[in-house]
Write an enzyme that holds these catalytic residues in place. Structure first.
Site, PDB file in Angstrom:
ATOM      1  N   ASP A 367       1.588  -0.882  -0.807  1.00  0.00           N
ATOM      2  CA  ASP A 367       2.906  -1.320  -0.343  1.00  0.00           C
ATOM      3  C   ASP A 367       3.121  -0.635   1.018  1.00  0.00           C
ATOM      4  OD1 ASP A 367       5.614  -2.272  -0.432  1.00  0.00           O
ATOM      5  OD2 ASP A 367       6.196  -0.231  -0.971  1.00  0.00           O
ATOM      6  N   ASP A 561       5.726   2.656  -4.007  1.00  0.00           N
ATOM      7  CA  ASP A 561       6.612   3.815  -3.974  1.00  0.00           C
ATOM      8  C   ASP A 561       7.517   3.877  -5.185  1.00  0.00           C
ATOM      9  OD1 ASP A 561       9.250   2.602  -1.743  1.00  0.00           O
ATOM     10  OD2 ASP A 561       8.018   1.593  -3.233  1.00  0.00           O
ATOM     11  N   ASP A 565       8.346  -2.121  -7.242  1.00  0.00           N
ATOM     12  CA  ASP A 565       6.963  -2.567  -7.371  1.00  0.00           C
ATOM     13  C   ASP A 565       6.460  -2.542  -8.807  1.00  0.00           C
ATOM     14  OD1 ASP A 565       6.566  -3.033  -4.624  1.00  0.00           O
ATOM     15  OD2 ASP A 565       6.307  -0.893  -4.278  1.00  0.00           O
TER      16      ASP A 565
END
Length: 664
Positions: A367, A561, A565
């Site tokens: 990410d 993080d 996600d």
């Protein structure tokens, strides 16, 4: 999952957009399922060396004189002197083995290492090989002690987390401080932390500034400076000034509580190699027993002049040599050492199975925001249009963002720097994938992505703006935009280079940012491929494609993080979360949590996994190779019971010592 989405500008042609990433998700993995063998030492508790060594001293005080004066003792009436010394030594050294073997036999578990050792040593006593029988049990006990020491060392790295559990909180009640248990403190209570004390709960500093030791959470030894308004976490240690903290989370919801729960209560997911060894020992042990029986019973029948007692002795030697102790102890210990070694470096691995999977990773997906970049946003440019000035535009943006906790919203509020009257903001609405709509002083204000402007049919000139951009429209008139900057993490480029040096075939970045930003970041870091303008569900689709092209034996790791996600972390073969000083949800979601928030730790985790695997297979090869040689020597009558002791306990000790290298 509710999404708040903003723009970081996108192409007019395709109407693609960007989004904010919301720090909330749930997904549970269980942690370490530690191998439990039947030599019952409590590997979960403190190792008390005094309690372990005293029985050994007692055994040696009987055994050593017995070996020195064996002939004289043997020549006593009915060898009674020999029995008086060796039988107590045998019972002292082998009682736990005999008890476990008896209990397992009653349960129908005939074939394990304790059964082999019991049969072998009782057989040795029956043919009057008392020193050898005691020697097997004694050296096995010494081997267990070394094993316990090794496990204790491995555990200490993870167990250090337990030592940061706060014992009390100083709560401020009517101007006085009262010591209470952290579990009894409520959200909104004010606690005071003095220099040298552990911060007992997550909260916001409302008075004072200091430096805090975050090593228990992150593995980093450099203290972090904290000031008024900043969030501090339970488990940090206050180094300097007095801090007054308003509690923002209950103790059970704090990051440190979730880590402690993992360490204390979870059982490890076993690696495939561990499962193989367990299954191997289940078949291997009965085969060894039947071969030993054949050696004892058949050899005297078919070999002329063969002595039954000699071939029974050889069969007993074979039983001792064949004990799978070295394997069933050292393989789980190797993995446990790998997990402990990772913990020392601020990498929390939730089970040995994930170390095994890391070995096969050939694609690492990142990410962007909060993973490769710092996620610390700052307003760098305000462009006001259509009669608005910069001050008005910033005020409108701050008002419409006042209900959001997202870092981008917070950066706008910080840039505005004045108190917002929340009653002026009505009909607040988050439009997933686009942005926000609200009424401010009877005007309809929108803030969000370029796609939101297209959705609302608001005319604007430029869609190709680089950077993180929040567009604003007032009553269907384009009012301008605000550019917000995010910085790359210092070790982000090093992280990508390290992965490539290790032979990782593909590095990929998935982001909600626009094409221009994604292209620039990928080029700066040397990332192979990227996809931009992605919603969370589109990231899952992207991961699905990567999984399908990873190859039969290749695995995909996703590094996020721990914000929004969760679906991608769950879908990847290995989910890794940046869990440092931020998201407590990351600790629940990911298979591996990087407590330092450093992307370079991804390569370090893979390196630890590879070293652990190498050590485990060294132990397997070494143990099986040595045993095969000594089995042959035992059948030929070349190896005695002493060589058998080395082939069993000696190999186990060497394998255990090798396994502890995984800690380093």
């Amino acid at each position: 999952m509710k999404q708040k989405l903003h723009s970081e500008s996108s192409s007019c042609c395709n109407g693609e957009h960007n989004h904010h990433e919301n720090h909330n998700h749930d997904h549970n993995h269980t942690h370490d399922e530690n191998h439990n063998h039947d030599h019952n030492h409590d590997h979960g508790g403190e190792l008390n060396l005094k309690n372990e060594i005293l029985p050994l001293v007692a055994i040696l005080s009987l055994y050593v004189p017995g070996v020195i004066f064996e002939n004289q003792l043997h020549n006593t009436f009915y060898s009674i002197g020999e029995y008086l010394l060796f039988i107590p030594a045998y019972l002292l050294s082998g009682w736990s083995v005999l008890k476990t073997a008896g209990r397992n036999i009653l349960k129908g578990k005939l074939f394990d290492e304790t059964f082999l050792m019991t049969v072998a040593t009782l057989g040795a006593i029956a043919i009057h090989k008392l020193p050898e029988a005691v020697g097997v049990m004694l050296f096995y006990k010494i081997g267990e002690l070394f094993q316990d020491i090794a496990v204790s060392r491995s555990r200490s790295s993870i167990k250090a987390l337990l030592e940061v559990r706060p014992d009390y909180a100083n709560i401020q009640i009517e101007g006085e401080l009262k010591k209470v248990r952290p579990e009894t403190v409520n959200i909104g209570d004010i606690i005071v932390v003095k220099p040298g004390e552990k911060i007992p709960l997550d909260g916001e500093i409302i008075d004072g500034n200091s430096q805090v030791d975050t090593s228990a959470l992150t593995g980093e030894s450099v203290p972090r400076t904290v000031r008024l308004g900043e969030i501090v976490l339970a488990g940090m240690i206050n180094k300097m000034g007095v801090l007054s903290i308003r509690v923002t989370k209950l103790f059970d919801d704090s990051a440190i509580a979730k880590i402690l729960d993992l360490v204390q209560n979870a059982k490890s997911k076993k690696a495939e190699t561990e499962k193989f060894i367990t299954k191997f020992a289940r078949y291997y042990t009965p085969i060894v027993v039947f071969i030993s029986l054949a050696v004892a019973l058949l050899a005297p029948l078919f070999i002329s002049g063969a002595s039954s007692s000699e071939w029974i002795y050889r069969a007993l030697i074979l039983l001792v040599i064949s004990c799978p102790c070295g394997l069933v102890i050292s393989i789980p210990l190797g993995y446990f050492g790998g997990v402990g070694g990772a913990a020392r470096r601020g990498i929390l691995v939730k089970g040995s199975t994930f170390l095994d999977t890391l070995n096969a990773v050939n694609t690492v997906v990142f990410d962007k925001t909060g993973t490769l970049t710092k996620g610390v946003f700052k307003v760098v440019k305000i462009v006001a249009l259509n009669g608005y000035n910069e001050t008005e535009l910033l005020q409108l943006a701050a008002q419409v963002e006042s209900h959001s906790n997202h870092p981008i919203a917070q950066s706008i509020l910080k840039a505005y720097g004045r108190k917002i009257d929340e009653f002026e903001v009505r009909d607040y609405e988050e439009i997933a994938g686009y942005g926000i709509r609200a009424k401010v002083e009877n005007r309809v204000v929108i803030a969000g992505s370029d796609r939101l402007l297209h959705k609302e049919n608001i005319a604007h000139d430029n869609c190709q703006l680089e950077g993180t951009v929040v567009h604003l429209g007032v009553d269907n008139i384009y009012a301008g935009y605000i550019v917000i900057a995010d910085e790359l993490k210092e070790d982000a480029r090093h992280a990508i280079q390290a992965l490539k040096r290790m032979g990782v075939e593909r590095t990929v970045m998935l982001t909600g940012d626009n094409q221009a930003i994604a292209s620039r970041i990928a080029e700066q870091l040397g990332i192979d491929t990227y996809e931009a303008d992605l919603l969370p569900e589109e990231k899952v689709n992207a991961i699905e494609k990567l999984l399908s092209t990873a190859g039969k034996h290749g695995k995909v790791a996703f590094v996020g993080d721990g914000i929004n996600d969760a679906p991608v972390i769950a879908r990847a073969d290995v989910g890794m979360a940046m869990g440092g000083l931020g998201s407590d949800a990351a600790i629940e979601t990911a298979d591996i949590v990087i407590m330092t928030d450093a992307p370079s730790k991804v390569a370090e985790a893979i390196q630890i996994a590879r070293k652990t695997r190498q050590i485990v297979w060294q132990n397997i090869g070494f143990a099986l190779g040595i045993k095969a040689v000594f089995i042959g020597l035992g059948i030929l009558g070349i190896a005695t019971m002493w060589e058998a002791v080395f082939a069993d306990v000696g190999v186990a000790l060497l394998a255990i010592l090798n396994a502890t290298r995984a800690m380093k």
